[in-house]
Design a protein around this motif. Structure first.
Motif, mmCIF file in Angstrom:
data_model
loop_
_atom_site.group_PDB
_atom_site.id
_atom_site.type_symbol
_atom_site.label_atom_id
_atom_site.label_comp_id
_atom_site.label_asym_id
_atom_site.label_seq_id
_atom_site.Cartn_x
_atom_site.Cartn_y
_atom_site.Cartn_z
ATOM 1 N N LYS A 1 0.838 -1.185 0.000
ATOM 2 C CA LYS A 1 0.000 0.000 0.000
ATOM 3 C C LYS A 1 0.875 1.237 0.000
ATOM 4 N N SER A 2 0.368 2.324 -0.605
ATOM 5 C CA SER A 2 1.081 3.596 -0.547
ATOM 6 C C SER A 2 0.963 4.174 0.856
ATOM 7 N N ARG A 3 1.796 5.180 1.163
ATOM 8 C CA ARG A 3 1.765 5.773 2.503
ATOM 9 C C ARG A 3 1.975 7.283 2.399
ATOM 10 N N THR A 4 1.532 8.009 3.425
ATOM 11 C CA THR A 4 1.608 9.470 3.420
ATOM 12 C C THR A 4 2.212 9.985 4.716
ATOM 13 N N ALA A 5 2.791 11.172 4.640
ATOM 14 C CA ALA A 5 3.356 11.848 5.814
ATOM 15 C C ALA A 5 3.155 13.359 5.656
ATOM 16 N N VAL A 6 3.283 14.080 6.762
ATOM 17 C CA VAL A 6 3.162 15.541 6.748
ATOM 18 C C VAL A 6 4.438 16.135 7.338
ATOM 19 N N VAL A 7 5.093 17.016 6.569
ATOM 20 C CA VAL A 7 6.275 17.753 7.038
ATOM 21 C C VAL A 7 5.850 19.192 7.319
ATOM 22 N N ARG A 8 6.079 19.645 8.533
ATOM 23 C CA ARG A 8 5.699 21.024 8.906
ATOM 24 C C ARG A 8 6.930 21.916 8.858
ATOM 25 N N VAL A 9 6.845 23.000 8.043
ATOM 26 C CA VAL A 9 7.922 23.977 7.901
ATOM 27 C C VAL A 9 7.500 25.248 8.642
ATOM 28 N N THR A 10 8.323 25.694 9.607
ATOM 29 C CA THR A 10 7.943 26.817 10.482
ATOM 30 C C THR A 10 8.937 27.965 10.331
ATOM 31 N N PHE A 11 8.386 29.187 10.226
ATOM 32 C CA PHE A 11 9.191 30.419 10.229
ATOM 33 C C PHE A 11 8.472 31.431 11.112
ATOM 34 N N GLU A 12 9.168 31.825 12.184
ATOM 35 C CA GLU A 12 8.595 32.721 13.187
ATOM 36 C C GLU A 12 7.287 32.127 13.712
ATOM 37 N N ASN A 13 6.181 32.833 13.599
ATOM 38 C CA ASN A 13 4.913 32.305 14.137
ATOM 39 C C ASN A 13 4.014 31.737 13.033
ATOM 40 N N ARG A 14 4.618 31.432 11.910
ATOM 41 C CA ARG A 14 3.839 30.914 10.794
ATOM 42 C C ARG A 14 4.394 29.551 10.365
ATOM 43 N N PHE A 15 3.534 28.701 9.820
ATOM 44 C CA PHE A 15 4.016 27.394 9.322
ATOM 45 C C PHE A 15 3.237 27.002 8.064
ATOM 46 N N ILE A 16 3.875 26.139 7.282
ATOM 47 C CA ILE A 16 3.284 25.568 6.070
ATOM 48 C C ILE A 16 3.474 24.050 6.135
ATOM 49 N N ASP A 17 2.400 23.303 5.858
ATOM 50 C CA ASP A 17 2.483 21.837 5.857
ATOM 51 C C ASP A 17 2.731 21.324 4.448
ATOM 52 N N VAL A 18 3.706 20.451 4.344
ATOM 53 C CA VAL A 18 4.048 19.801 3.073
ATOM 54 C C VAL A 18 3.560 18.352 3.146
ATOM 55 N N PHE A 19 2.787 17.970 2.170
ATOM 56 C CA PHE A 19 2.222 16.624 2.154
ATOM 57 C C PHE A 19 3.078 15.712 1.280
ATOM 58 N N VAL A 20 3.495 14.586 1.878
ATOM 59 C CA VAL A 20 4.400 13.646 1.211
ATOM 60 C C VAL A 20 3.647 12.337 0.962
ATOM 61 N N ARG A 21 3.700 11.845 -0.254
ATOM 62 C CA ARG A 21 3.082 10.568 -0.602
ATOM 63 C C ARG A 21 4.103 9.683 -1.282
ATOM 64 N N GLN A 22 4.191 8.427 -0.837
ATOM 65 C CA GLN A 22 5.103 7.467 -1.460
ATOM 66 C C GLN A 22 4.301 6.283 -1.993
ATOM 67 N N ASN A 23 4.548 5.931 -3.251
ATOM 68 C CA ASN A 23 3.814 4.847 -3.891
ATOM 69 C C ASN A 23 4.131 3.484 -3.262
#
Length: 461
Positions: free
Chosen positions: A89-111
């Protein structure tokens, strides 16, 4: 496409649903070159660029069960790394990138991994025991592995055993030391039931001199009015698959009430033990070690048995003077039904029969007929000639029935088809072979005979 930074955690589904929408990025806002990364199943790295962020940017994996994924910051970029995915089965993960008081989530999917085969089990071992070999192994790490099938050959016959998933040890019993080394093949099977690679191991079983019954006898019919002797000899075979030549062993037996109770409970029956007066178990049965299994005869006095009754004689090996009692088949249940004629039979046309051979099905399995008991001296069997019973209640009507009447004094059988008068009854039942010969002449039809043989008597069709 540039995407405005996200405040808070967005679900993977929401992100994919909105990923195609274009938004306006202000000149000095913190953002990433991409927020969704796809990998194949192989180990790999990918880089994301950081825009409008000075130092103190951090990146970490925040999703659960995501040890296979990692992230690190290097100047104005983020390296996302994944391990080999050996799952189906494929799988997913979330990488959180933070700068000061703000963050962006990067979604990772592997086949998922696409498997072309399933490897053999690892570390296959065989351990010898008395009359047995125990196999053990480690399952492959590949995620598509499900279970194994064990194959081996014993005395010219192939054996196969399919195991449940998760089992990593299995003991094969009833092996012979005299056969030398056995070859055991353990074949992997994947989760789609496709066969994979095979691991093999050789091992010789230890010698086991352990006493048991050779097999569980099938239920038997006993005649009541038609019996030719008051004594019925129940035949068993007792011994050991391997033995020490010329070693005399004395064996004693006992009644196994627990085994009979378990049988009745499992089969919904109410078999009664044969009256004690009707049999005698040997106390000092001598096994002389010249063959693996010797005959054991237990005479049963049929005068103590009642007509139309079902009996059982559960026998267990109680003790042996030397060696041991086998855990397998050390107890058997002899089952008897008292009835002169009832049961399922195969029907054959005999030479005098007025019906041609074409009226009898060529397939022997289609020539089965049931004799049903009506009362003390009367039975009925259905579907003469080309029609045969499919169940015990299908006995036909009119001319499609043969009525059977027994004279208990003369032990003669009168059989006729429907209401047609008959003469020259020559019907004979042989209780030693459970074989019925039907032979009678129609009174009004000169030379027109019914001539059949009914044999292979059994309890089931």
């Amino acid at each position: 496409m540039k995407i405005r930074y996200l405040i808070g955690f967005l679900s993977l589904i929401l992100f994919f649903a909105c990923s195609d929408e274009e938004t306006i990025i202000e000149d000095n806002e913190f953002y990433l070159s991409q927020t969704k990364i796809d990998f194949s199943n192989e180990k790999a790295d990918k880089t994301i660029e950081i825009f409008n962020a000075e130092k103190n940017v951090s990146a970490k994996v925040v999703s659960e069960n995501s040890d296979w994924c990692s992230a690190s910051v290097n100047n104005n970029s983020i390296k996302v790394s994944v391990d080999d995915n050996i799952l189906i089965k494929s799988r997913t993960a979330v990488v959180r990138v933070t700068f000061e008081n703000r963050f962006i989530d990067v979604f990772v999917r592997q086949n998922q991994k696409i498997f072309t085969s399933i490897p053999a089990v690892n570390n296959l071992k065989a351990k010898s025991g008395a009359g047995k070999v125990t196999l053990s192994w480690d399952i492959p790490t590949q995620d598509n592995f499900s279970h194994v099938i064990i194959n081996y050959n014993k005395r010219g016959e192939d054996y196969s055993q399919t195991l449940e998933p998760g089992i990593t040890e299995f003991t094969i019993n009833e092996l012979f030391n005299a056969d030398g080394e056995y070859i055991f093949n353990v074949q992997s099977v994947d989760k789609f039931n496709d066969l994979g690679e095979t691991a093999s191991v050789k091992e010789k079983a230890g010698k086991l001199v352990a006493f048991r019954f050779k097999s569980q006898p099938k239920p038997q019919w006993l005649s009541y009015y038609l019996r030719t002797s008051n004594t019925y000899n129940a035949l068993l075979y007792v011994g050991s698959s391997e033995f020490n030549e010329n070693e005399d062993v004395t064996i004693s037996f006992e009644i196994d009430n627990e085994a009979l109770a378990a049988y009745n409970d499992a089969n919904g029956t109410n078999l009664q033990i044969i009256p004690t007066e009707a049999y005698t178990l040997p106390n000092d049965y001598l096994y002389d070690s010249h063959v693996d299994y010797q005959e054991l005869n237990i005479p049963i006095d049929q005068t103590y048995l009642q007509d139309r009754q079902n009996y059982a004689l559960p026998i267990k090996i109680k003790s042996v003077s030397s060696q041991v009692i086998n855990d397998i088949m050390n107890s058997v249940i002899l089952i008897y039904s008292v009835d002169d004629l009832a049961g399922w039979y195969t029907v054959d046309r005999l030479d005098k029969c007025g019906e041609g051979a074409g009226q009898y099905p060529s397939n022997i399995n289609d020539r089965r007929r049931f004799i049903k008991r009506l009362d003390d001296y009367n039975w009925v069997t259905g579907y003469l000639f080309k029609a045969y019973s499919k169940n015990e209640t299908q006995d036909g009507s009119g001319s499609a029935v043969q009525y059977i009447t027994l004279d208990p004094d003369t032990k003669s059988l009168h059989i006729q088809q429907g209401s047609y008068a008959t003469s020259d009854d020559r019907n004979v039942f042989d209780p030693s072979t459970n074989e019925l010969t039907i032979e009678y002449l129609y009174a009004a039809w000169a030379g027109w005979w019914t001539h059949e043989k009914m044999y292979n008597r059994s309890f089931e069709r």
